[in-house]
Design a protein around this motif. Structure first.
Motif, PDB file in Angstrom:
ATOM      1  N   ILE A  61       0.858  -1.231   0.192  1.00  0.00           N
ATOM      2  CA  ILE A  61       0.012  -0.037   0.007  1.00  0.00           C
ATOM      3  C   ILE A  61       0.932   1.239   0.033  1.00  0.00           C
ATOM      4  O   ILE A  61       2.075   0.970   0.254  1.00  0.00           O
ATOM      5  CB  ILE A  61      -0.974  -0.036   1.342  1.00  0.00           C
ATOM      6  N   PRO A  62       0.463   2.587  -0.233  1.00  0.00           N
ATOM      7  CA  PRO A  62       1.118   3.447  -0.281  1.00  0.00           C
ATOM      8  C   PRO A  62       2.326   3.854   0.705  1.00  0.00           C
ATOM      9  O   PRO A  62       3.278   4.449   0.451  1.00  0.00           O
ATOM     10  CB  PRO A  62       0.245   4.680  -0.811  1.00  0.00           C
ATOM     11  N   THR A  63       1.723   3.744   1.770  1.00  0.00           N
ATOM     12  CA  THR A  63       2.497   4.272   3.172  1.00  0.00           C
ATOM     13  C   THR A  63       3.564   3.397   3.067  1.00  0.00           C
ATOM     14  O   THR A  63       4.792   3.672   3.571  1.00  0.00           O
ATOM     15  CB  THR A  63       1.591   4.057   4.449  1.00  0.00           C
ATOM     16  N   GLU A  64       3.481   2.170   2.699  1.00  0.00           N
ATOM     17  CA  GLU A  64       4.568   0.967   2.765  1.00  0.00           C
ATOM     18  C   GLU A  64       5.753   1.479   1.775  1.00  0.00           C
ATOM     19  O   GLU A  64       6.880   1.418   2.104  1.00  0.00           O
ATOM     20  CB  GLU A  64       4.210  -0.488   2.497  1.00  0.00           C
ATOM     21  N   VAL A  65       5.266   1.943   0.624  1.00  0.00           N
ATOM     22  CA  VAL A  65       6.250   2.217  -0.480  1.00  0.00           C
ATOM     23  C   VAL A  65       6.986   3.709  -0.185  1.00  0.00           C
ATOM     24  O   VAL A  65       8.296   3.599  -0.156  1.00  0.00           O
ATOM     25  CB  VAL A  65       5.449   2.357  -1.828  1.00  0.00           C
ATOM     26  N   VAL A  66       6.403   4.609   0.612  1.00  0.00           N
ATOM     27  CA  VAL A  66       6.703   5.775   0.990  1.00  0.00           C
ATOM     28  C   VAL A  66       7.849   5.281   2.220  1.00  0.00           C
ATOM     29  O   VAL A  66       8.958   5.982   2.181  1.00  0.00           O
ATOM     30  CB  VAL A  66       5.808   6.475   1.653  1.00  0.00           C
TER      31      VAL A  66
END
Length: 323
Positions: free
Chosen positions: A312-317
């Motif tokens: 999910i986006p927070t994991e990528v960031v």
């Protein structure tokens, strides 16, 4: 109706992964099924990243087909474009793994590649309305191998061109899918002439262009807005908005490489949806888009199967901030 921004057309299947890494197909007596199929993987990864996506493909009217459609629905993928075949089964692929997580396809059990439902995707069953309202159409090359699905691809391409939908191709060459692998090269070359963005592995780039240089491929094609060449643990090269670069791979503890390239494609398209294609003219943005795609691909290798580890986006960031 809320139409998905991205449509992914092609195969959805079960990857039966060997439970005995390092062993050849003949010595494996235990397999674990994982949902897969490159276009379906991309659709799921996009939704997890926050970009709406739909899947277009054909599955059998069987338990495996039911399970895959339910998975897509549970993830939040639009299933309007899914067709069901009355008699042909949903495809299952047997995949053996090395002790380092690299995989290779070992066959379709006791069935021929032409016998599965995905080969029967019908052009007349496609929704013009879905394609008209999309921003991107994502294609691979595997369904070019079969007459019905090849006709469906042609119909989808015609509508995409008519409605100015950007076409993204991940070559994803797999000779074992083709009844006659010799037919693949000219069909793939003809399709590449009609696309806007190309994602290709280094092996595929050598096969098609005799080079792995993204800039050289872009120049040679003349009609594309971007090329990304991935090389697994050797990283990737890109040419986006006339900005060229080379990125090293992230150092990962790899569990399974299945779906890593599909995660890369999803990360790339998600960034295009976030920033717009014109932003690729900025060298910093182009590099950031490729780096984000690489991060999504890398994170996808941390669990077995193609979909389970999609971030999910927070994991990528968080991952990018720590690397």
């Amino acid at each position: 109706m809320n139409y998905p921004r991205v449509l992914c057309l092609g195969e959805i299947l079960f990857d039966n992964l060997s439970d005995r890494p390092g062993k050849p197909y003949e010595e494996v007596d235990s397999w674990t099924p994982y949902p897969g199929g490159a276009p379906a993987n991309v659709a799921c990864a996009l939704v997890k990243l926050g970009t709406s996506a739909g899947f277009i493909g054909c599955v059998g009217k069987d338990e495996a087909g039911d399970q895959l459609v339910k998975l897509l629905d549970d993830v939040g993928v639009d299933c309007t474009g899914v067709q069901r075949h009355e008699t042909a089964p949903t495809r299952k692929v047997y995949v053996v793994r090395s002790e380092t997580g690299d995989r290779s396809f070992a066959g379709f059990g006791n069935r021929d590649t032409t016998e599965f439902a995905d080969t029967h995707l019908q052009a007349d069953g496609l929704s013009e309305e879905l394609i008209e309202n999309a921003d991107f159409l994502v294609l691979g090359s595997l369904e070019l191998a079969f007459p019905d699905s090849r006709d469906a691809i042609e119909r989808a391409l015609k509508w995409a061109e008519q409605y100015d939908v950007k076409i993204v191709m991940d070559v994803n060459r797999r000779d074992m899918f083709w009844p006659d692998p010799a037919e693949s090269k000219p069909l793939i070359e003809n399709l590449i002439k009609r696309i806007d963005f190309l994602k290709i592995s280094d092996d595929e780039a050598e096969w098609l262009f005799d080079t792995t240089d993204a800039g050289a491929i872009t120049y040679r094609l003349g009609n594309v807005e971007g090329v990304l060449v991935t090389a697994g643990d050797k990283g990737c090269t890109y040419c986006l908005g006339e900005n060229e670069g080379v990125l090293p791979a992230f150092n990962m503890e790899v569990v399974d490489t299945t779906g890593a390239g599909d995660g890369f494609v999803a990360g790339f398209i998600h960034q295009l949806c976030e920033y717009g294609i014109n932003s690729l003219r900025d060298a910093g943005v182009a590099k950031g888009v490729a780096r984000y795609a690489s991060a999504v691909g890398a994170l996808t290798t941390t669990k077995p199967g193609a979909i389970a580890a999609q971030p999910i986006p927070t994991e990528v960031v968080a991952f990018l901030a720590s690397h």
